[in-house]
Design a protein around this motif. Structure first.
Motif, PDB file in Angstrom:
ATOM      1  N   GLN A  29       0.900  -1.276  -0.052  1.00  0.00           N
ATOM      2  CA  GLN A  29      -0.188  -0.139  -0.083  1.00  0.00           C
ATOM      3  C   GLN A  29       0.724   1.242  -0.144  1.00  0.00           C
ATOM      4  OE1 GLN A  29      -2.406  -1.197   3.345  1.00  0.00           O
ATOM      5  NE2 GLN A  29      -4.312  -0.945   1.852  1.00  0.00           N
ATOM      6  N   LEU A  30       2.078   1.050   0.431  1.00  0.00           N
ATOM      7  CA  LEU A  30       3.051   2.333   0.573  1.00  0.00           C
ATOM      8  C   LEU A  30       3.619   2.664  -0.989  1.00  0.00           C
ATOM      9  CD1 LEU A  30       4.649   1.768   4.079  1.00  0.00           C
ATOM     10  CD2 LEU A  30       2.864   3.537   3.329  1.00  0.00           C
ATOM     11  N   LEU A  31       3.832   1.689  -1.737  1.00  0.00           N
ATOM     12  CA  LEU A  31       4.451   1.781  -2.958  1.00  0.00           C
ATOM     13  C   LEU A  31       3.983   2.933  -3.764  1.00  0.00           C
ATOM     14  CD1 LEU A  31       5.454  -2.016  -3.955  1.00  0.00           C
ATOM     15  CD2 LEU A  31       6.744  -0.155  -3.084  1.00  0.00           C
ATOM     16  N   HIS A  74      13.197  -0.172  -8.680  1.00  0.00           N
ATOM     17  CA  HIS A  74      13.149   0.878  -7.808  1.00  0.00           C
ATOM     18  C   HIS A  74      13.549  -0.051  -6.240  1.00  0.00           C
ATOM     19  CE1 HIS A  74      11.924   3.802  -5.108  1.00  0.00           C
ATOM     20  NE2 HIS A  74      11.720   4.575  -5.769  1.00  0.00           N
ATOM     21  N   PRO A  75      14.397   0.725  -5.458  1.00  0.00           N
ATOM     22  CA  PRO A  75      14.853  -0.093  -4.231  1.00  0.00           C
ATOM     23  C   PRO A  75      13.520  -0.388  -3.458  1.00  0.00           C
ATOM     24  CG  PRO A  75      16.145   1.679  -4.427  1.00  0.00           C
ATOM     25  CD  PRO A  75      15.108   1.802  -5.647  1.00  0.00           C
ATOM     26  N   GLU A  82      11.182  -8.724  -1.859  1.00  0.00           N
ATOM     27  CA  GLU A  82      11.887  -9.674  -0.895  1.00  0.00           C
ATOM     28  C   GLU A  82      10.958 -10.093   0.053  1.00  0.00           C
ATOM     29  OE1 GLU A  82      15.171  -8.942   2.615  1.00  0.00           O
ATOM     30  OE2 GLU A  82      15.846  -8.616   0.347  1.00  0.00           O
ATOM     31  N   MET A  83       9.725  -9.277   0.774  1.00  0.00           N
ATOM     32  CA  MET A  83       9.167  -9.700   1.644  1.00  0.00           C
ATOM     33  C   MET A  83       8.226 -10.798   0.837  1.00  0.00           C
ATOM     34  SD  MET A  83       8.130  -6.228   3.370  1.00  0.00           S
ATOM     35  CE  MET A  83       6.705  -6.638   4.275  1.00  0.00           C
TER      36      MET A  83
END
Length: 96
Positions: A29-31, A74-75, A82-83
């Motif tokens: 949701q933050l992306l 994008h990092p 990874e999560m």
């Protein structure tokens, strides 16, 4: 316009209520606030009881294939991938 679709299946022992799944959802949701190339973003848990259905869905749109690749590199995206890799199996595709 590119539509990017990702479908996830939880690994054994993971549920939508699990801490790891909830953390992944919060990170997804933050992306849109972290990656400006995202035009539209929808993600969420499946609420049906069908065992054959996917458990989590992400649908996003980008203006161009270049914007999609910028998102991939994008990092913030890498951290969420990874999560997700720890708790899911996935299937995905891009639609033009």
């Amino acid at each position: 316009m590119i539509t990017h679709v990702v479908l996830f299946k939880w690994r054994d022992g993971v549920t939508a209520q699990s801490e790891a799944a909830q953390a992944l959802h919060a990170a997804f949701q933050l992306l849109p606030g972290q990656i400006e190339e995202i035009c539209d973003w929808q993600c969420g848990f499946n609420t049906t009881a069908d065992d054959k259905a996917w458990d989590y869905l992400l649908v996003s749109t980008f203006q161009s294939r270049e914007d999609l690749h910028t998102y991939f590199e994008h990092p913030a995206h890498a951290r969420v991938v990874e999560m997700a890799d720890r708790i899911t199996e996935l299937g995905f595709g891009d639609l033009e």
